[in-house]
Scaffold this active site. Structure first.
Site, short mmCIF file in Angstrom:
data_model
loop_
_atom_site.label_atom_id
_atom_site.label_comp_id
_atom_site.label_asym_id
_atom_site.label_seq_id
_atom_site.Cartn_x
_atom_site.Cartn_y
_atom_site.Cartn_z
N ARG A 91 -28.59 -81.43 -24.25
CA ARG A 91 -28.13 -82.43 -23.30
C ARG A 91 -29.75 -83.36 -22.92
NH1 ARG A 91 -25.85 -80.43 -17.55
NH2 ARG A 91 -27.96 -79.82 -17.27
N ARG A 124 -46.14 -104.43 -15.94
CA ARG A 124 -45.60 -104.79 -14.63
C ARG A 124 -43.97 -105.41 -15.08
NH1 ARG A 124 -44.24 -106.73 -9.94
NH2 ARG A 124 -43.56 -108.83 -10.77
N LYS A 139 -28.41 -87.19 -17.55
CA LYS A 139 -29.25 -86.67 -16.44
C LYS A 139 -30.55 -87.35 -16.14
CE LYS A 139 -30.13 -81.73 -14.79
NZ LYS A 139 -29.79 -82.01 -13.50
N GLU A 163 -18.13 -84.18 -7.83
CA GLU A 163 -18.87 -83.22 -8.20
C GLU A 163 -19.78 -82.84 -6.77
OE1 GLU A 163 -21.78 -83.54 -11.22
OE2 GLU A 163 -21.79 -85.55 -10.80
N1 PMP Z 1 -23.74 -82.18 -11.22
C1 PMP Z 1 -25.08 -82.89 -10.94
C2 PMP Z 1 -25.13 -84.08 -10.38
C3 PMP Z 1 -26.36 -81.93 -11.23
O1 PMP Z 1 -27.43 -82.23 -10.91
C4 PMP Z 1 -26.24 -80.58 -11.80
C5 PMP Z 1 -27.46 -79.60 -11.98
N2 PMP Z 1 -28.14 -80.20 -13.12
C6 PMP Z 1 -25.09 -80.11 -12.13
C7 PMP Z 1 -23.63 -81.01 -11.92
C8 PMP Z 1 -24.65 -78.74 -12.75
O2 PMP Z 1 -25.35 -78.80 -14.07
P1 PMP Z 1 -25.79 -77.50 -14.77
O3 PMP Z 1 -24.57 -76.57 -14.65
O4 PMP Z 1 -25.96 -77.94 -16.13
O5 PMP Z 1 -27.03 -76.91 -14.18
#
Ligand code: PMP
Length: 292
Positions: free
Chosen positions: A63, A111, A162, A195
């Site tokens: 990831r 910058r 992420k 989420e």
């Molecule tokens: N959604 C978000 C926005 C997150 O920051 C996380 C944490 N990484 C998760 C879901 C859960 O991901 P994981 O199970 O890979 O920790």
């Protein structure tokens, strides 16, 4: 452990990995022109070490590489070296049960928004003793709200990245804090459930496990994916779909997942109370059993 020229065996306190060196945290310096600082131009991963064993490390690495790739940030080390650097950081801090964060930014730049033609990324690895959530939270569940702040739409930022830019999640989390809740659940730009600010969301209805699909614009949590396959493994039907707040309020059980929470029952969403139920309990148990 590989040789780190700046690693001082006897230096007290926390040690971090920074661009190939392990140094006391107080000596870990990043230029103020780092684009991670200026623009949140970076990516990260949070991992768990159980007794010195990294859990699902390959998936986290995949990831991280994917996040970096989608932003065009070159990863300065190969996967083996990254894994070794994580293990060395744990060792330097004498940690077995730990939370590890790997941060990769595009590094310093001139910058302006355009990255330098040949970025020199900043790679930081930090590790902390694992601070477990209080046991009673797993017993009774956590209180949540549905936040007013919505998840960044996929057309603005691919949710598979992420990234180090968590501003909308931070705002939603502060909404939760203001409401004395543990976590805020975020809707997507169309008003469907997405989420939590740091976790994925599951609900149980009529014995079926339901979770917002990736098309809802969520991060594909590694724990989410693992829980889906564990659930199927014990004969629970899992449906990934588009769900509304009304679906959530009407659920029989609700829980959250992430790397550090694992499977966390929910006891309230806004004004709707929930009890930790059988499906959540079975998944908490099989999750624990799946840890080597
Ligand atoms: N959604 C978000 C926005 C997150 O920051 C996380 C944490 N990484 C998760 C879901 C859960 O991901 P994981 O199970 O890979 O920790």
């Amino acid at each position: 452990m590989v040789f780190y020229p700046f690693y001082k065996e006897d230096a007290p306190g926390v040690h971090v990995y920074l661009n190939g060196r392990i140094v006391p945290e107080s000596e870990a310096m990043v230029p103020v022109s780092d684009r991670g600082l200026l623009y949140g131009d970076g990516v990260f991963e949070t991992m768990r070490s159980y007794g010195g064993e990294l859990f699902m490390a390959e998936r986290h690495m995949m990831r991280l590489w994917r996040s970096a790739g989608l932003l065009g940030i070159p990863v300065p080390v190969d996967e083996d070296s990254m894994m070794q650097a994580v293990l060395d950081t744990l060792e330097a801090n004498e940690l077995l049960d730990a939370t590890v964060r790997v941060t990769l930014t595009r590094g310093p730049g001139p910058r302006g928004l355009l990255p330098p033609p040949e970025p020199e990324p900043t790679l930081v690895i930090m590790a902390w003793p694992f601070a477990p959530y209080p046991r009673e939270l797993f017993m009774t569940g956590v209180e949540t709200i549905i936040a007013k702040t919505r998840r960044t739409p996929p057309a603005s930022l691919d949710p598979r990245i992420k990234s180090c830019n968590y501003l909308s999640n931070i705002n939603a989390k502060m909404e939760a804090q203001a409401a004395n809740a543990f976590e805020a659940l975020m809707l997507n730009h169309e008003g469907f459930l997405a989420e939590g600010t740091v976790c994925n969301l599951f609900l149980v209805r009529d014995g079926q496990l339901r979770t917002p699909s990736l098309a809802s614009g969520i991060l594909d949590g590694i724990t989410r994916e693992h829980v889906i396959s564990l659930a199927r493994g014990i004969g629970i039907t899992v449906v990934e779909g588009m769900y509304t707040p009304a679906d959530l309020y009407a659920a029989d059980e609700v829980f959250l997942t992430n790397t550090t929470m694992e499977v966390m029952p929910v006891s309230r969403v806004d004004d709707s109370p929930f009890k930790r139920g059988k499906v959540t309990e079975s998944l908490m148990e099989v999750y624990r059993e799946s840890i080597p």
